[in-house]
Motif scaffolding. Structure first.
Motif, mmCIF file in Angstrom:
data_model
loop_
_atom_site.group_PDB
_atom_site.id
_atom_site.type_symbol
_atom_site.label_atom_id
_atom_site.label_comp_id
_atom_site.label_asym_id
_atom_site.label_seq_id
_atom_site.Cartn_x
_atom_site.Cartn_y
_atom_site.Cartn_z
ATOM 1 N N ASN A 171 -2.410 1.918 6.035
ATOM 2 C CA ASN A 171 -2.128 3.046 6.918
ATOM 3 C C ASN A 171 -3.423 3.649 7.460
ATOM 4 O O ASN A 171 -4.518 3.374 6.958
ATOM 5 C CB ASN A 171 -1.330 4.114 6.163
ATOM 6 C CG ASN A 171 0.104 3.695 5.911
ATOM 7 O OD1 ASN A 171 0.742 3.079 6.760
ATOM 8 N ND2 ASN A 171 0.620 4.000 4.724
ATOM 9 N N PRO A 189 7.154 3.879 4.222
ATOM 10 C CA PRO A 189 5.857 3.594 4.856
ATOM 11 C C PRO A 189 4.676 4.352 4.291
ATOM 12 O O PRO A 189 3.527 3.966 4.525
ATOM 13 C CB PRO A 189 6.104 4.011 6.312
ATOM 14 C CG PRO A 189 7.079 5.153 6.197
ATOM 15 C CD PRO A 189 7.990 4.783 5.051
ATOM 16 N N TYR A 249 0.030 -3.684 5.303
ATOM 17 C CA TYR A 249 0.458 -2.577 4.443
ATOM 18 C C TYR A 249 -0.469 -1.359 4.559
ATOM 19 O O TYR A 249 -0.191 -0.328 3.950
ATOM 20 C CB TYR A 249 0.489 -3.035 2.983
ATOM 21 C CG TYR A 249 1.456 -4.162 2.713
ATOM 22 C CD1 TYR A 249 2.773 -3.914 2.345
ATOM 23 C CD2 TYR A 249 1.045 -5.498 2.834
ATOM 24 C CE1 TYR A 249 3.658 -4.950 2.101
ATOM 25 C CE2 TYR A 249 1.930 -6.537 2.591
ATOM 26 C CZ TYR A 249 3.230 -6.264 2.230
ATOM 27 O OH TYR A 249 4.113 -7.291 1.992
ATOM 28 N N HIS A 272 4.353 0.923 2.649
ATOM 29 C CA HIS A 272 5.269 -0.118 3.114
ATOM 30 C C HIS A 272 5.729 -1.038 1.985
ATOM 31 O O HIS A 272 5.864 -2.244 2.171
ATOM 32 C CB HIS A 272 4.633 -0.920 4.256
ATOM 33 C CG HIS A 272 4.166 -0.059 5.394
ATOM 34 N ND1 HIS A 272 5.018 0.407 6.378
ATOM 35 C CD2 HIS A 272 2.938 0.474 5.654
ATOM 36 C CE1 HIS A 272 4.330 1.164 7.225
ATOM 37 N NE2 HIS A 272 3.070 1.227 6.802
#
Length: 314
Positions: free
Chosen positions: A59, A75, A57, A66
Motif C-alpha cells: 500500500n 485492503p 500487496y 490485501h
C-alpha cells in the motif's frame, strides 16, 4: 526467453517424491506469490518475480494488506501482513534499501509509544478477520507481532530509529515472559535468533527452553501428542512440535530438544504430506479461502525445514 521463475525443463525431482508432489499441489492451489516463492526455493527461480508478486500487496503507506496474511482479509495495511512481507523479502535476499525504509516508516506510524506493534491495528474493523485475531480499539503491544519483525530486520542489518525502541520492548517482553502460548514463544525465538547481543540472546533462549519443557509447550513425543496440552483457544490437535520452534539446526531453540526428540519431530513432519501433495494447517479453519491460501505457505515451510535438516525431499 522471458523469465518465469520456473525451470523450462520437465520437473527434475523423481515422480512421487515429496518435492514433485508438492510442486503439483502448488501449481494447482497457490497464489502467484507462493508459486514464485516455490520456484525460487526449489526450481532455481529468480528473486525478481517474487518481489513483483509481493508488490501487489503493498500500500501507499509503506505497509502491506490485501490478505497477504490469509487470516486478515481486506485492503488495509496491518502489522501481520507487513511482517509476512519482510519474511518474504528476507527469504529472497531483498530485505533492505528504500523498500524497507518505507516499511519502517509504516511500522513507526502504527506502533505504541513503547515502540511495539499491535497484532491487529483498529483499521481492520469492518473487514473480515479470523475470530482468534479480534479487532479492538486500543490494541495492546504484542511480542507476537513485534518479535518477528525486529528479528528479521536485525538479521538483515537494517538500522532505523524505530528499531531502538522496538528492540528494547522485545528484550523486556522476552526476559519477563511467563508460561505462554506457543506462538508467542515462536515469536520470541525469531527475535532471539537474530538479536545483536548474542550472549544475552543465548541466556534468554536457555530460560525459554526450560519454560517450554517445564510447562509442556511442545509435544516431545509425536506419537503421544495428548501428553502436551493444547493452549486455550487453539483448535483441537493444534500442538506444537520441536521443529515448529527450531525451524533450522542453527536456531537457538534447537538446544531445547534431544537428538531423538528432533528426529521424531522431523519424522512426523515428513509423514504429514497429504495425498494432494500439500501439508495441512493445524490452526482453526474459519473460512474456505484462508484455509486454501495457507496450505501452500505451510507446504513451502515444511519443505524448507526438512531440507535444512538434510532430510530427503526429492
Amino acid at each position: 526467453m522471458a523469465e518465469t521463475g520456473a525451470s523450462p525443463l520437465p520437473p527434475t525431482p523423481p515422480a512421487h517424491s515429496p518435492l514433485f508432489r508438492a510442486e503439483q499441489f502448488v501449481w494447482l492451489t497457490a497464489r502467484v506469490l507462493e508459486q514464485r516463492l516455490f520456484a525460487y526455493h526449489f526450481l532455481h527461480g529468480g528473486a525478481d518475480p517474487v518481489e513483483t508478486a509481493l508488490d501487489a500487496y503493498r500500500n501507499q503507506d509503506g505497509g502491506y494488506g490485501h490478505a497477504l496474511e490469509p487470516d486478515l482479509r481486506g485492503p488495509v495495511s496491518q502489522p501481520l501482513h507487513t511482517a509476512h512481507a519482510l519474511h518474504v523479502l528476507d527469504a529472497v535476499g531483498r530485505c533492505g534499501g528504500q523498500r524497507v525504509e518505507r516499511v519502517c516508516r509504516y511500522l513507526t506510524s502504527v506502533s505504541a509509544p513503547d515502540g511495539a506493534l499491535p497484532t491487529v491495528h483498529p483499521s481492520q474493523r469492518g473487514y473480515p478477520a479470523a475470530p482468534f485475531v479480534p479487532v479492538v480499539d486500543d490494541p495492546p503491544s504484542e511480542l507476537l507481532a513485534t518479535g518477528p519483525v525486529v528479528g528479521v530486520l536485525h538479521r538483515n542489518e537494517v538500522w532505523h530509529a524505530w528499531l531502538f525502541r522496538a528492540t528494547d520492548f522485545c528484550w523486556q517482553a522476552v526476559e519477563s515472559l511467563e508460561p505462554s502460548h506457543p506462538y508467542e514463544i515462536q515469536a520470541a525465538v525469531t527475535f532471539l535468533d537474530s538479536a545483536p547481543d548474542r550472549p544475552r540472546a543465548e541466556a534468554a533462549a536457555d530460560r525459554l527452553g526450560r519454560l517450554v519443557r517445564e510447562h509442556r509447550l511442545a509435544a516431545f513425543d509425536p506419537g503421544h501428542p495428548d501428553t502436551c496440552p493444547v493452549a486455550p483457544g487453539y483448535a483441537p490437535g493444534e500442538h506444537h512440535f520441536p521443529h515448529d520452534y527450531a525451524g533450522t539446526p542453527h536456531s537457538l531453540a534447537r538446544a531445547w530438544f534431544t537428538d531423538d526428540e528432533m528426529e521424531r519431530s522431523l519424522d512426523l513432519l515428513a509423514s504429514q504430506q497429504q495425498q494432494d501433495g500439500g501439508w495441512p494447517i493445524r490452526r482453526r479453519r474459519w473460512a474456505p479461502a484462508p484455509a486454501l491460501e495457507a496450505r501452500p505457505l505451510a507446504t513451502i515451510q515444511a519443505l524448507r525445514t526438512l531440507r535444512s535438516y538434510a532430510r530427503p525431499i526429492g
